[in-house]
Design a protein around this motif. Structure first.
Motif, PDB file in Angstrom:
ATOM      1  N   ARG A  59     -11.594   8.898   3.821  1.00  0.00           N
ATOM      2  CA  ARG A  59     -12.113   8.212   4.949  1.00  0.00           C
ATOM      3  C   ARG A  59     -12.833   9.409   5.917  1.00  0.00           C
ATOM      4  O   ARG A  59     -13.633   9.088   6.603  1.00  0.00           O
ATOM      5  CB  ARG A  59     -11.236   7.729   5.791  1.00  0.00           C
ATOM      6  CG  ARG A  59     -10.509   6.339   5.228  1.00  0.00           C
ATOM      7  CD  ARG A  59      -9.767   5.687   6.060  1.00  0.00           C
ATOM      8  NE  ARG A  59      -9.152   4.266   5.381  1.00  0.00           N
ATOM      9  CZ  ARG A  59      -9.891   3.006   5.473  1.00  0.00           C
ATOM     10  NH1 ARG A  59     -11.056   3.065   5.625  1.00  0.00           N
ATOM     11  NH2 ARG A  59      -9.353   2.119   4.678  1.00  0.00           N
ATOM     12  N   ASN A  60     -12.666  10.786   5.408  1.00  0.00           N
ATOM     13  CA  ASN A  60     -13.225  11.766   6.266  1.00  0.00           C
ATOM     14  C   ASN A  60     -14.358  12.139   5.660  1.00  0.00           C
ATOM     15  O   ASN A  60     -14.728  11.903   4.308  1.00  0.00           O
ATOM     16  CB  ASN A  60     -12.365  12.807   6.321  1.00  0.00           C
ATOM     17  CG  ASN A  60     -11.834  13.576   5.229  1.00  0.00           C
ATOM     18  OD1 ASN A  60     -12.430  14.269   4.435  1.00  0.00           O
ATOM     19  ND2 ASN A  60     -10.744  13.380   4.572  1.00  0.00           N
ATOM     20  N   ARG A  90      -5.860  12.601  -0.315  1.00  0.00           N
ATOM     21  CA  ARG A  90      -4.810  11.654   0.201  1.00  0.00           C
ATOM     22  C   ARG A  90      -5.685  10.658   0.801  1.00  0.00           C
ATOM     23  O   ARG A  90      -5.280   9.437   1.181  1.00  0.00           O
ATOM     24  CB  ARG A  90      -3.902  12.260   1.360  1.00  0.00           C
ATOM     25  CG  ARG A  90      -2.901  13.425   0.720  1.00  0.00           C
ATOM     26  CD  ARG A  90      -1.839  13.434   1.513  1.00  0.00           C
ATOM     27  NE  ARG A  90      -0.827  14.536   0.646  1.00  0.00           N
ATOM     28  CZ  ARG A  90       0.007  14.029  -0.280  1.00  0.00           C
ATOM     29  NH1 ARG A  90       0.137  12.781  -0.517  1.00  0.00           N
ATOM     30  NH2 ARG A  90       0.758  15.060  -0.911  1.00  0.00           N
ATOM     31  N   SER A  91      -7.134  10.733   1.254  1.00  0.00           N
ATOM     32  CA  SER A  91      -7.773   9.824   1.660  1.00  0.00           C
ATOM     33  C   SER A  91      -9.278  10.101   1.744  1.00  0.00           C
ATOM     34  O   SER A  91      -9.546  11.456   1.280  1.00  0.00           O
ATOM     35  CB  SER A  91      -7.666   9.598   3.390  1.00  0.00           C
ATOM     36  OG  SER A  91      -8.583   8.915   3.872  1.00  0.00           O
ATOM     37  N   GLN A 109      -4.393   9.803  -7.723  1.00  0.00           N
ATOM     38  CA  GLN A 109      -3.378  10.058  -6.549  1.00  0.00           C
ATOM     39  C   GLN A 109      -2.801  11.445  -6.620  1.00  0.00           C
ATOM     40  O   GLN A 109      -2.551  11.815  -7.788  1.00  0.00           O
ATOM     41  CB  GLN A 109      -2.395   8.857  -6.519  1.00  0.00           C
ATOM     42  CG  GLN A 109      -2.819   7.628  -6.353  1.00  0.00           C
ATOM     43  CD  GLN A 109      -3.003   7.325  -4.744  1.00  0.00           C
ATOM     44  OE1 GLN A 109      -2.030   7.467  -4.092  1.00  0.00           O
ATOM     45  NE2 GLN A 109      -4.036   7.005  -4.377  1.00  0.00           N
ATOM     46  N   LEU A 140      -6.681   4.174  -3.624  1.00  0.00           N
ATOM     47  CA  LEU A 140      -7.059   4.505  -2.452  1.00  0.00           C
ATOM     48  C   LEU A 140      -8.358   3.383  -2.310  1.00  0.00           C
ATOM     49  O   LEU A 140      -8.894   3.328  -3.273  1.00  0.00           O
ATOM     50  CB  LEU A 140      -7.689   5.938  -2.419  1.00  0.00           C
ATOM     51  CG  LEU A 140      -6.604   6.967  -2.183  1.00  0.00           C
ATOM     52  CD1 LEU A 140      -7.226   8.338  -1.926  1.00  0.00           C
ATOM     53  CD2 LEU A 140      -5.757   6.741  -1.071  1.00  0.00           C
TER      54      LEU A 140
END
Length: 316
Positions: A69-70, A66-67, A35, A92
């Motif tokens: 998902r991309n 931070r993610s 994180q 995450l």
């Protein structure tokens, strides 16, 4: 042992023994995910996570997206060409392209005996529920919430002295041993994943500060377990009436059963050593803390705070 190319994904202290064990076993940890650094402590200084600090100290590159998902983050992860990813309290969600990227998949070090206590706070919930044991499950991750097939399990007893801190440390150490064994078995083809049973599923909901509010209308055993389960986070507390007509929030750091206390309405202060009546029986608050002051035992607290026997605390 087959030397594997690994990605490690974790954040808090719980995950550090697993990372240390993987390094000690001779695996190549090519990258650590954690994180992002966040404000912490009294001064709210921005600090890297325990895993972040440990990895950097051992020369392991660290990424803190931070993610995941991309597409760019997923491509960067896949480019690491890992044999496996080890996940321990990372924080995450791993989307399917990340789960699919390593050759042997993503393995999770989970702090319960699955399928009991899937979710965010398995250590605390197991104590709070009065479970006789808990443990570690090494799980092959899928897209669900702790629903993946199980590779290895190990149990740890929960006794009347077990606290969240002691159980955390025992499970972290056990997880470190089991993840090394699981990777060895998986790489050698001698370890088969077993689907989780559909019976016995429970969910360990995320803790909030309000979970620490002591409710004297509950059984004494529950209140005592609550203190062991929720110290240091989120911490247990009650509101005590002050002589000025207000209330003061009192932290409870330790408590014990008070089997010889006389019966009384829940929330009644029973003696000068801070025994409090509950729905059945009583608990004695053995270490408490006023705002801005040092922790003291129950008797010392009552010498400095007007709460004589017979006083009533809010029952809920």
């Amino acid at each position: 042992m087959t030397k594997l190319r690994l990605v490690f994904m974790g954040t808090p202290d719980f995950a550090v023994p697993s990372l240390s064990a993987l390094i000690g076993a001779g695996h190549e940890v090519v990258c650590a995910y954690s994180q992002p650094p966040r404000p912490a402590g009294r001064g709210q200084q921005v600090q890297a996570s325990p895993v972040h600090r440990f990895a950097e100290a051992h020369g392991i590159p660290v990424r803190t997206p931070r993610s995941l998902r991309n597409a760019e983050a997923q491509a960067e992860f896949a480019a690491l060409a890992a044999d496996a990813a080890v996940v321990a309290a990372y924080g995450l969600i791993l989307p399917q392209p990340v789960l699919d990227a390593p050759r042997l998949g993503c393995l999770n070090v989970h702090g319960s005996l699955l399928p009991r206590w899937r979710g965010a706070a398995p250590i605390q919930r197991s104590i709070l529920a009065g479970d006789a044991e808990t443990g570690i499950t090494i799980m092959q991750m899928d897209a669900g919430l702790d629903t993946g097939a199980m590779l290895l399990k190990g149990a740890v007893p929960i006794t009347a002295e077990t606290t969240a801190s002691t159980l955390h440390d025992a499970l972290a150490a056990l997880g470190a041993r089991l993840i090394v064994a699981a990777l060895d078995g998986l790489a050698a083809g001698t370890l088969a994943a077993e689907p989780q049973p559909e019976e016995g599923v429970t969910y360990a909901a995320k803790l909030t500060r309000d979970d620490g509010r002591l409710d004297w209308s509950r059984e004494a055993a529950h209140v005592e377990r609550q203190v062991r389960a929720l110290t240091p986070w989120p911490g247990c507390w009650f509101d005590a009436p002050t002589a000025q007509g207000g209330v003061e929030r009192i932290k409870v750091l330790k408590a014990e059963p008070a089997p010889d206390a006389p019966p009384a309405a829940p929330g009644t202060v029973l003696d000068d050593r801070l025994a409090i009546a509950c729905a059945d029986g009583a608990v004695r608050l053995t270490l408490v803390q006023r705002p801005g002051k040092a922790p003291v035992d129950g008797a010392a607290f009552l010498r400095g705070f007007a709460l004589p026997p017979g006083s009533r605390l809010d029952a809920a």
